[in-house]
Design an enzyme around this catalytic site. Sequence first.
Site, short mmCIF file in Angstrom:
data_model
loop_
_atom_site.label_atom_id
_atom_site.label_comp_id
_atom_site.label_asym_id
_atom_site.label_seq_id
_atom_site.Cartn_x
_atom_site.Cartn_y
_atom_site.Cartn_z
N SER A 146 45.49 -5.67 42.24
CA SER A 146 44.04 -5.59 42.46
C SER A 146 43.33 -6.29 41.33
O SER A 146 43.84 -6.35 40.20
CB SER A 146 43.62 -4.11 42.50
OG SER A 146 42.22 -3.98 42.36
N TYR A 159 44.18 3.69 38.57
CA TYR A 159 44.40 2.63 39.56
C TYR A 159 44.77 1.32 38.87
O TYR A 159 45.70 0.62 39.28
CB TYR A 159 43.12 2.48 40.38
CG TYR A 159 43.15 1.48 41.49
CD1 TYR A 159 43.85 1.74 42.67
CD2 TYR A 159 42.43 0.29 41.40
CE1 TYR A 159 43.85 0.82 43.71
CE2 TYR A 159 42.42 -0.62 42.44
CZ TYR A 159 43.14 -0.35 43.59
OH TYR A 159 43.13 -1.27 44.62
N LYS A 163 48.23 -0.75 39.28
CA LYS A 163 48.18 -2.08 39.86
C LYS A 163 48.73 -3.15 38.91
O LYS A 163 49.38 -4.11 39.37
CB LYS A 163 46.74 -2.42 40.26
CG LYS A 163 46.26 -1.67 41.50
CD LYS A 163 47.18 -1.91 42.69
CE LYS A 163 46.59 -1.47 44.01
NZ LYS A 163 47.53 -1.66 45.14
#
Length: 296
Positions: A146, A159, A163
């Site tokens: 991401s 997150y 990622k």
Amino acid sequence: MSEVDLTGRVAIVTGAGGGLGRSHAIALAKHGAKVLVNDLAGDGPSASEVVKEITTLGGEAVAADASVADPAGAAGLVSEALAAFGRLDVVVNNAGILRDRSFVKLTEQEFRDVLEVHLLGAFHLTKAAWPHLKEQGYGRVINTTSPAGLFGNFGQANYSAAKLGLVGFTRTLAIEGRKAGIGVNVIAPLAASKMTETILPAEALAALDPDLVSPLVVYLASEACTHTGGVFTAGGGYFGRVAVTQAPGLVLAAPTPEEIAEQWSTVTDLTGGREFDGGASEQGDWVLSQVAAPSS
């Protein structure tokens, strides 16, 4: 322009009940692949609905409800693909969740939850698929990072960590899979989805149709693509490569903090930067070569 053809290939796409995963599964099927569509049963779109879409278009697909965060569930997806189609060629690790929270409020459990699905989920499924890909001497793995993992984003420490972990995972598997004919790449998509609808404004979401990302996945899943270990970003019809580069830097014979501070502009100047597709050993050899022939 030669056609990218996946006829005879079998793919697993996780998190494919809607959003990007759905688009990937349909695009792969349109190009001839047989697809195992994976997602968890819930209130939203389902894997079974995506299978109906694919079969209506004349493709072949089966649905599988399992969590990739569970090693047994991930291994079961491989078994189901083999039972349904007799082989496995492509793994698209797309499943994910969000537990957004500013770092001061982020709990350990919220951190672990995101790692379990994004990073360990990709590990579990790829680990189960790898022996089959290696034995047949061919395979393609597409992981999903991401922009938040590559560049950071407020409220997404969990997150972002997961990622960026997938980038390191990808780079290493690309090195290990090269001799076995297994290509491994990672994409950083920007698309409208359940995960972005609360983050991006409506006008941005309107421009970021998931279908505009999936052509990249189809290409990376194909025999036509020989690139491995790459990081690619895609969104709204834009496609570009992202790279980790190392500055030329400088070598100091007897470094002090003060001298580093004085030379900081040289330390941080990426002009003429290098990439190391050969991995950490290549980077280490280069650093040692610079020390042996110091720049200052």
